[in-house]
Design a protein around this motif. Structure first.
Motif, PDB file in Angstrom:
ATOM      1  N   VAL A   1       0.834  -1.193   0.000  1.00 30.83           N
ATOM      2  CA  VAL A   1       0.000   0.000   0.000  1.00 30.83           C
ATOM      3  C   VAL A   1       0.875   1.251   0.000  1.00 30.83           C
ATOM      4  O   VAL A   1       2.066   1.200   0.320  1.00 30.83           O
ATOM      5  CB  VAL A   1      -0.959   0.043   1.219  1.00 30.83           C
ATOM      6  CG1 VAL A   1      -1.987  -1.071   1.161  1.00 30.83           C
ATOM      7  CG2 VAL A   1      -0.193   0.011   2.528  1.00 30.83           C
ATOM      8  N   GLU A   2       0.235   2.358  -0.366  1.00 35.20           N
ATOM      9  CA  GLU A   2       0.883   3.667  -0.328  1.00 35.20           C
ATOM     10  C   GLU A   2      -0.012   4.599   0.476  1.00 35.20           C
ATOM     11  O   GLU A   2      -1.239   4.613   0.284  1.00 35.20           O
ATOM     12  CB  GLU A   2       1.060   4.195  -1.752  1.00 35.20           C
ATOM     13  CG  GLU A   2       1.733   5.542  -1.826  1.00 35.20           C
ATOM     14  CD  GLU A   2       1.945   6.004  -3.265  1.00 35.20           C
ATOM     15  OE1 GLU A   2       2.430   7.123  -3.437  1.00 35.20           O
ATOM     16  OE2 GLU A   2       1.618   5.261  -4.208  1.00 35.20           O
ATOM     17  N   LEU A   3       0.583   5.359   1.377  1.00 36.78           N
ATOM     18  CA  LEU A   3      -0.186   6.276   2.212  1.00 36.78           C
ATOM     19  C   LEU A   3      -0.700   7.455   1.397  1.00 36.78           C
ATOM     20  O   LEU A   3       0.058   8.096   0.678  1.00 36.78           O
ATOM     21  CB  LEU A   3       0.678   6.788   3.370  1.00 36.78           C
ATOM     22  CG  LEU A   3      -0.042   7.675   4.379  1.00 36.78           C
ATOM     23  CD1 LEU A   3      -1.161   6.919   5.085  1.00 36.78           C
ATOM     24  CD2 LEU A   3       0.940   8.235   5.393  1.00 36.78           C
ATOM     25  N   VAL A   4      -2.007   7.726   1.515  1.00 41.59           N
ATOM     26  CA  VAL A   4      -2.639   8.860   0.842  1.00 41.59           C
ATOM     27  C   VAL A   4      -2.862   9.995   1.842  1.00 41.59           C
ATOM     28  O   VAL A   4      -2.598  11.156   1.556  1.00 41.59           O
ATOM     29  CB  VAL A   4      -3.973   8.434   0.185  1.00 41.59           C
ATOM     30  CG1 VAL A   4      -4.702   9.628  -0.391  1.00 41.59           C
ATOM     31  CG2 VAL A   4      -3.722   7.369  -0.871  1.00 41.59           C
ATOM     32  N   ARG A   5      -3.349   9.651   3.044  1.00 43.35           N
ATOM     33  CA  ARG A   5      -3.645  10.675   4.058  1.00 43.35           C
ATOM     34  C   ARG A   5      -3.629  10.040   5.446  1.00 43.35           C
ATOM     35  O   ARG A   5      -4.163   8.952   5.643  1.00 43.35           O
ATOM     36  CB  ARG A   5      -5.037  11.279   3.803  1.00 43.35           C
ATOM     37  CG  ARG A   5      -5.415  12.400   4.762  1.00 43.35           C
ATOM     38  CD  ARG A   5      -6.843  12.907   4.553  1.00 43.35           C
ATOM     39  NE  ARG A   5      -7.806  11.947   5.084  1.00 43.35           N
ATOM     40  CZ  ARG A   5      -8.647  11.205   4.344  1.00 43.35           C
ATOM     41  NH1 ARG A   5      -8.645  11.322   3.040  1.00 43.35           N
ATOM     42  NH2 ARG A   5      -9.488  10.367   4.898  1.00 43.35           N
ATOM     43  N   MET A   6      -2.996  10.724   6.406  1.00 41.87           N
ATOM     44  CA  MET A   6      -3.029  10.284   7.800  1.00 41.87           C
ATOM     45  C   MET A   6      -2.918  11.517   8.680  1.00 41.87           C
ATOM     46  O   MET A   6      -1.955  12.272   8.575  1.00 41.87           O
ATOM     47  CB  MET A   6      -1.905   9.296   8.108  1.00 41.87           C
ATOM     48  CG  MET A   6      -1.967   8.717   9.512  1.00 41.87           C
ATOM     49  SD  MET A   6      -0.662   7.500   9.866  1.00 41.87           S
ATOM     50  CE  MET A   6      -1.272   6.080   8.971  1.00 41.87           C
ATOM     51  N   ASP A   7      -3.905  11.726   9.522  1.00 43.94           N
ATOM     52  CA  ASP A   7      -3.952  12.901  10.389  1.00 43.94           C
ATOM     53  C   ASP A   7      -3.341  12.566  11.746  1.00 43.94           C
ATOM     54  O   ASP A   7      -4.043  12.306  12.717  1.00 43.94           O
ATOM     55  CB  ASP A   7      -5.404  13.368  10.532  1.00 43.94           C
ATOM     56  CG  ASP A   7      -5.491  14.695  11.278  1.00 43.94           C
ATOM     57  OD1 ASP A   7      -4.480  15.415  11.330  1.00 43.94           O
ATOM     58  OD2 ASP A   7      -6.577  15.002  11.803  1.00 43.94           O
ATOM     59  N   ASP A   8      -2.005  12.533  11.785  1.00 47.14           N
ATOM     60  CA  ASP A   8      -1.286  12.214  13.014  1.00 47.14           C
ATOM     61  C   ASP A   8       0.087  12.877  12.914  1.00 47.14           C
ATOM     62  O   ASP A   8       0.739  12.779  11.878  1.00 47.14           O
ATOM     63  CB  ASP A   8      -1.135  10.698  13.165  1.00 47.14           C
ATOM     64  CG  ASP A   8      -0.594  10.284  14.521  1.00 47.14           C
ATOM     65  OD1 ASP A   8       0.508  10.747  14.886  1.00 47.14           O
ATOM     66  OD2 ASP A   8      -1.252   9.489  15.215  1.00 47.14           O
ATOM     67  N   VAL A   9       0.525  13.526  13.984  1.00 48.62           N
ATOM     68  CA  VAL A   9       1.807  14.220  13.935  1.00 48.62           C
ATOM     69  C   VAL A   9       2.973  13.260  13.707  1.00 48.62           C
ATOM     70  O   VAL A   9       4.021  13.656  13.210  1.00 48.62           O
ATOM     71  CB  VAL A   9       2.068  15.062  15.209  1.00 48.62           C
ATOM     72  CG1 VAL A   9       1.067  16.202  15.302  1.00 48.62           C
ATOM     73  CG2 VAL A   9       2.046  14.215  16.449  1.00 48.62           C
TER      74      VAL A   9
END
Length: 74
Positions: A22-30
Motif C-alpha cells: 500500500v501507499e499512504l494517501v492521508r493520515m492525520d497524526d503528527v
C-alpha cells in the motif's frame, strides 16, 4: 465515526489482504509517515483499521474512516 460493522471489516480485509503493498494517501497524526510512504499490510483489525509495516519503520495503522491508503502493485 461509528464502529464499522462485520460486513465492512470483511470488505476491508478482502481489499487489503495480508502481504499486499500500500501507499499512504492521508493520515492525520503528527507521527504519521509522509504521504506517499509505502508499506506492507500485516492485517486488518476488528475496527477495519489496516495494520501496516511501513518501509520507513513506522507502525501506525491506517484508521478506517479517518486515514487513507491505496493498494499498489510493485
Amino acid at each position: 465515526m461509528p464502529f464499522p460493522n462485520k460486513n465492512i471489516v470483511e470488505m476491508i480485509r478482502r481489499q487489503y489482504p495480508k502481504g499486499c503493498r500500500v501507499e499512504l494517501v492521508r493520515m492525520d497524526d503528527v507521527q504519521a509517515p509522509p504521504v506517499g510512504t509505502k508499506g506492507t499490510v500485516i492485517g486488518v483489525d476488528d475496527t477495519a483499521s489496516v495494520m501496516v509495516k511501513w518501509d520507513n519503520g513506522c507502525g501506525l495503522n491506517v484508521v478506517y474512516g479517518e486515514d487513507s491508503c491505496r493498494r499498489i502493485e510493485e
